[in-house]
Design an enzyme around this catalytic site. Structure first.
Site, mmCIF file in Angstrom:
data_model
loop_
_atom_site.group_PDB
_atom_site.id
_atom_site.type_symbol
_atom_site.label_atom_id
_atom_site.label_comp_id
_atom_site.label_asym_id
_atom_site.label_seq_id
_atom_site.Cartn_x
_atom_site.Cartn_y
_atom_site.Cartn_z
ATOM 1 N N LEU A 195 0.864 -1.183 0.000
ATOM 2 C CA LEU A 195 0.000 0.000 0.000
ATOM 3 C C LEU A 195 0.899 1.231 0.000
ATOM 4 C CD1 LEU A 195 -2.819 -0.766 2.640
ATOM 5 C CD2 LEU A 195 -3.135 -0.450 0.177
ATOM 6 N N ASP A 196 0.515 2.246 -0.764
ATOM 7 C CA ASP A 196 1.264 3.496 -0.747
ATOM 8 C C ASP A 196 1.226 4.090 0.663
ATOM 9 O OD1 ASP A 196 1.781 3.344 -3.490
ATOM 10 O OD2 ASP A 196 -0.096 4.372 -3.994
ATOM 11 N N PRO A 197 2.244 4.892 1.035
ATOM 12 C CA PRO A 197 2.264 5.479 2.387
ATOM 13 C C PRO A 197 0.988 6.234 2.763
ATOM 14 C CG PRO A 197 4.400 5.762 1.355
ATOM 15 C CD PRO A 197 3.491 5.182 0.296
#
Length: 288
Positions: free
Chosen positions: A37-39
């Site tokens: 997952l992206d930050p």
């Protein structure tokens, strides 16, 4: 300590940072995840612990469900709220326009990944090329959208909340970009939340607040796979598998991949060779 756990990732830390925290909490290095997952994204991370890391390619983690928000009228270089504004002043779609538009994104579609992504081009991560200011394009690839629904739309602010059920490899940020483009405007993903991944959900998921009790959230490997994909083996077959030998499976199964167990302990991943003969492609060494 082998098994899977679900982690409810907050906004901010990267998936790798979550893995690092779990390694410290569990005192084990052998930890991996099924899909990053992206930050700035939140929600479900499926985590494999110990020998379960060798099963990540086999787990039932599709389709994936995301709930996400679109801010229309503005675009950023990263296609999310973390990026720099590249275009603004775009129109805000009318509700009926938006509803009609999202219907065209169902089924198999071609989707180009975001330039700020981990996709490799010529051996280099796309985000590295994007950060250096290089101009390039990424080829589109097929993904599948099982469902896409509008949950809420604030027409005055141009803010929409949607939910998508999609195949692995789908970029929500790209979906947002393409929806906005189809409406002849701009848009970015102001929030992305993964709700589920196959049979894995956020029910009883581990959080940063409950990290010290991570061990209690680990699900045994035997609980993850469907009963129709599990076979119990004899002591003789157990010995054969330990030596990498083929075995004959008497159970009626038409699956190309099955999982050999002795009780609740996984012994091997088996691939169909021909008829009822299966070959061990992954063997787990157990005592006794």
């Amino acid at each position: 300590m082998d098994g899977f756990l679900c982690f409810n990732k907050p906004c901010g830390p990267s998936s790798f940072q979550i893995i690092h925290k779990l390694r410290k909490a569990l005192g084990i290095k052998k930890i991996g995840h099924a899909g990053t997952l992206d930050p700035h994204a939140t929600g479900l991370l499926v985590i494999a612990v110990g020998n379960a890391t060798r099963l990540l390619q086999y787990i039932p983690n599709e389709p994936k469900v995301y709930r996400f928000s679109i801010q229309f009228g503005t675009e950023t270089d990263t296609l999310d709220s973390e990026g720099k504004t590249t275009r603004s002043g775009g129109s805000l779609p009318e509700p009926q326009q938006l509803i009609q538009c999202i219907d065209t994104f169902k089924g198999e579609i071609l989707q180009a990944p975001p330039q700020f992504s981990a996709v490799k081009t010529d051996g280099v991560r796309a985000y590295s090329r994007a950060r250096s200011g290089e101009q390039f394009s990424l080829p589109p690839r097929p993904v599948f959208i099982y469902s896409l629904n509008l949950l809420h739309y604030n027409e005055t602010e141009g803010q929409a909340l949607l939910e998508v059920q999609c195949s692995g490899g789908t970029y929500v940020r790209s979906l947002v970009r393409d929806i906005a483009s189809s409406l002849h405007t701009y848009g970015f993903a102001s929030s992305i939340h993964r709700v589920s991944s196959g049979t894995f959900t956020l029910n009883h998921a581990l959080t940063t607040e409950t990290l010290e009790n991570a061990g209690k959230y680990i699900m045994p490997i035997a609980e993850i796979f469907s009963e129709r994909l599990k076979v119990q083996v004899t002591e003789r077959q157990k010995m054969q598998l330990s030596h990498g030998m083929d075995i004959i499976i008497s159970e009626n199964t038409d699956s190309g991949i099955v999982f050999a167990f002795s009780g609740d302990n996984i012994l091997a991943v088996l691939q169909k060779k021909e008829g009822t003969t299966y070959h061990p492609v992954t063997v787990f060494h157990t005592e006794g």
